[in-house]
Scaffold this motif. Structure first.
Motif, mmCIF file in Angstrom:
data_model
loop_
_atom_site.group_PDB
_atom_site.id
_atom_site.type_symbol
_atom_site.label_atom_id
_atom_site.label_comp_id
_atom_site.label_asym_id
_atom_site.label_seq_id
_atom_site.Cartn_x
_atom_site.Cartn_y
_atom_site.Cartn_z
ATOM 1 N N LEU A 254 0.867 -1.174 0.000
ATOM 2 C CA LEU A 254 0.000 0.000 0.000
ATOM 3 C C LEU A 254 0.900 1.219 0.000
ATOM 4 O O LEU A 254 2.049 1.162 0.480
ATOM 5 C CB LEU A 254 -0.968 -0.007 1.197
ATOM 6 N N ALA A 255 0.395 2.319 -0.566
ATOM 7 C CA ALA A 255 1.170 3.552 -0.606
ATOM 8 C C ALA A 255 0.215 4.711 -0.310
ATOM 9 O O ALA A 255 -0.872 4.805 -0.880
ATOM 10 C CB ALA A 255 1.834 3.729 -1.979
ATOM 11 N N VAL A 256 0.643 5.576 0.616
ATOM 12 C CA VAL A 256 -0.217 6.632 1.160
ATOM 13 C C VAL A 256 0.194 7.975 0.543
ATOM 14 O O VAL A 256 1.368 8.372 0.642
ATOM 15 C CB VAL A 256 -0.070 6.669 2.705
ATOM 16 N N ALA A 257 -0.764 8.652 -0.081
ATOM 17 C CA ALA A 257 -0.460 9.891 -0.802
ATOM 18 C C ALA A 257 0.255 10.901 0.098
ATOM 19 O O ALA A 257 0.053 10.927 1.318
ATOM 20 C CB ALA A 257 -1.747 10.504 -1.361
ATOM 21 N N GLN A 258 1.045 11.746 -0.552
ATOM 22 C CA GLN A 258 1.880 12.697 0.187
ATOM 23 C C GLN A 258 1.099 13.931 0.596
ATOM 24 O O GLN A 258 1.365 15.038 0.119
ATOM 25 C CB GLN A 258 3.075 13.094 -0.670
ATOM 26 N N THR A 259 0.115 13.730 1.453
ATOM 27 C CA THR A 259 -0.582 14.878 2.022
ATOM 28 C C THR A 259 -0.560 14.722 3.541
ATOM 29 O O THR A 259 -0.788 13.611 4.057
ATOM 30 C CB THR A 259 -2.044 14.990 1.523
ATOM 31 N N GLU A 260 -0.304 15.817 4.238
ATOM 32 C CA GLU A 260 -0.223 15.762 5.710
ATOM 33 C C GLU A 260 -1.529 15.242 6.312
ATOM 34 O O GLU A 260 -1.544 14.691 7.409
ATOM 35 C CB GLU A 260 0.062 17.156 6.264
ATOM 36 N N ARG A 261 -2.609 15.428 5.550
ATOM 37 C CA ARG A 261 -3.910 14.968 6.053
ATOM 38 C C ARG A 261 -3.895 13.481 6.376
ATOM 39 O O ARG A 261 -4.703 13.015 7.170
ATOM 40 C CB ARG A 261 -4.992 15.225 4.995
ATOM 41 N N LEU A 262 -3.020 12.738 5.693
ATOM 42 C CA LEU A 262 -3.000 11.281 5.898
ATOM 43 C C LEU A 262 -1.889 10.819 6.842
ATOM 44 O O LEU A 262 -1.694 9.622 7.031
ATOM 45 C CB LEU A 262 -2.849 10.572 4.541
ATOM 46 N N ASP A 263 -1.181 11.762 7.455
ATOM 47 C CA ASP A 263 -0.033 11.357 8.275
ATOM 48 C C ASP A 263 -0.436 10.497 9.477
ATOM 49 O O ASP A 263 0.242 9.518 9.810
ATOM 50 C CB ASP A 263 0.760 12.586 8.741
ATOM 51 N N ASP A 264 -1.539 10.856 10.140
ATOM 52 C CA ASP A 264 -1.966 10.049 11.306
ATOM 53 C C ASP A 264 -2.425 8.658 10.865
ATOM 54 O O ASP A 264 -2.183 7.667 11.558
ATOM 55 C CB ASP A 264 -3.109 10.748 12.063
#
Ligand SMILES: Cc1ncc(COP(=O)(O)O)c(C=O)c1O
Length: 406
Positions: A254-264
């Protein structure tokens, strides 16, 4: 006090956990025990139909084992594998860095980790209908609610974006998009894809992009959903199971987009991943070989699938009482049969199995209404075998539609 020999109860959540693709095999075994050959069109495993894992991937696993890579890997996966996934995401238009990648035991584990990190009792997750049943199964397990949005057979199984929009509430925690799709074999239009990403962006919930068939669109690989809006909160999932012909290896990412919104969310996924130690270690080395090596098998595979899809479209639509949207990707089609009064999709599928030995999965296993008469066909068998199967299906359907079967 209960008697010592009374059966031991299981947790109530198991009641909501259902996986028709495998459950139906019990019925097939009974038919086999009665002496009839069963043709298994229930499971999307290319290996079962003679397709072969590319040799350079097998060599990479062998080498990793011989070189002693048999211990636990880091829970997020070895750096080389995460770098290979990062390059793959970037090549598909999704900015990425290795620290936002987690190597998983197939797409399945990635999905389970993400949903567990995002939703629980009282939360809603938007999922397509028909759906790949893992989603409903995991949601039942974690106690969150599956809220179904329509994908529309009359429009080539495209998602109904207005319907998605109408279902969004403060309880919505994620939107699942399976593109290209199992069980329909559809790939979505750019407009629909863009609209779905915009909804996730505007309403600030993650879009979980199940892209396990991205390389198996007949016209060539499709770009990442995240590429349409690189600021949107998108998590992408894929694996070696389908386009790299190694489903038994249980190797994915899985790969999580580079937005701070998804950091948690990323931190929560990594925390959960720590608890299961790691994905299969030697196969992480194959992941590097697969994503950085020769992909010529994919063109051959796509060509084979295109031929089978065309045959499926022609033969199923020639059957009175069946209509079928032609697949444009993967190895699935979702035909609809006209049901006689009082019959269900399961009646059709079980009747077909008992009369002909052909095993499909009823649409209600993918959350369509039993009275709608959908069923899923996996068209990985050889064209000659598929042709035989569709002849058997035509014969049975004629009797079934006329109400002449039990
Ligand atoms: C849409 C979809 N997602 C996920 C999976 C699971 O794939 P994996 O083997 O990578 O866990 C499948 C397998 O059929 C699938 O069709």
């Amino acid at each position: 006090m209960p008697h010592a020999s009374s059966t031991i109860p299981v947790a109530s959540r198991v009641g909501g956990f259902s996986y028709a693709i495998r459950n139906i095999v019990a019925e097939a075994r009974k038919v086999e025990a009665a002496g009839r050959k069963v043709r298994y069109l229930n499971i999307g495993d290319p290996i079962a139909f003679g397709f072969r894992t590319p040799p350079h991937m097998i060599e990479a696993v062998e080498r990793a084992m011989r070189d002693g890579h048999n211990g636990y890997a880091p829970s997020v996966g070895i750096l080389a594998a995460r770098e290979a996934v990062t390059a793959e995401c970037i090549q598909r238009g999704m900015p990425m860095s290795p620290d936002r990648v987690v190597v998983t035991s197939g797409t399945s584990e990635g999905i389970e980790l993400a949903l567990t990190a995002l939703a629980g009792p009282g939360d809603d997750v938007l999922i397509p209908v028909p759906t790949y049943p893992l989603y409903t199964a995991v949601l039942a397990k974690i106690g969150a609610r599956a809220v179904f949005y329509r994908t529309d057979q009359r429009r080539g199984w495209q998602p109904d974006v207005d319907h998605v929009r109408s279902l969004i509430t403060p309880a919505t925690r994620a939107l699942v998009v399976i593109d290209p799709n199992n069980p329909t074999g559809a790939s979505y239009s750019v407009e629909a894809r863009r609209a779905l990403v915009e909804l996730a962006d505007r309403h600030n919930f993650p879009l979980l992009a199940d892209e396990v068939y991205a390389d198996l669109a007949f016209d060539g690989p499709v770009s990442a959903l995240a590429a349409l809006n690189t600021d949107a909160p998108v998590i992408t999932f894929s694996s070696l199971s389908k386009a790299y012909l190694a489903p038994g290896w249980r190797s994915g990412w899985l790969a999580v987009a580079q937005t701070e919104r998804l950091d948690d969310v990323l931190a929560a996924i990594k925390k959960l991943a720590d608890g299961r130690l790691c994905s299969t270690g030697p196969m992480e080395h194959a992941l590097v070989a697969a994503l950085t090596g020769d992909r010529s098998h994919q063109q051959l595979f796509r060509d084979a699938l295109r031929e089978r899809a065309a045959l499926t479209d022609a033969r199923l639509n020639a059957i009175d009482g069946i209509t079928c949207v032609a697949a444009t990707a993967a190895f699935y089609a979702m035909p609809q049969v006209q049901l006689p009064p009082g019959k269900t999709d399961e009646d059709y599928v079980l009747g077909l199995l008992r009369a002909t030995g052909v095993l499909c999965v009823y649409g209600s296993g993918f959350a369509t209404a039993p009275e709608d008469g959908f069923f899923r066909v996996v068209f990985l068998a050889s064209p000659a075998e598929l042709s035989d199967i569709y002849s058997l299906m035509a014969e049975f359907t004629r009797e079934f539609v006329a109400g002449r079967t039990r």
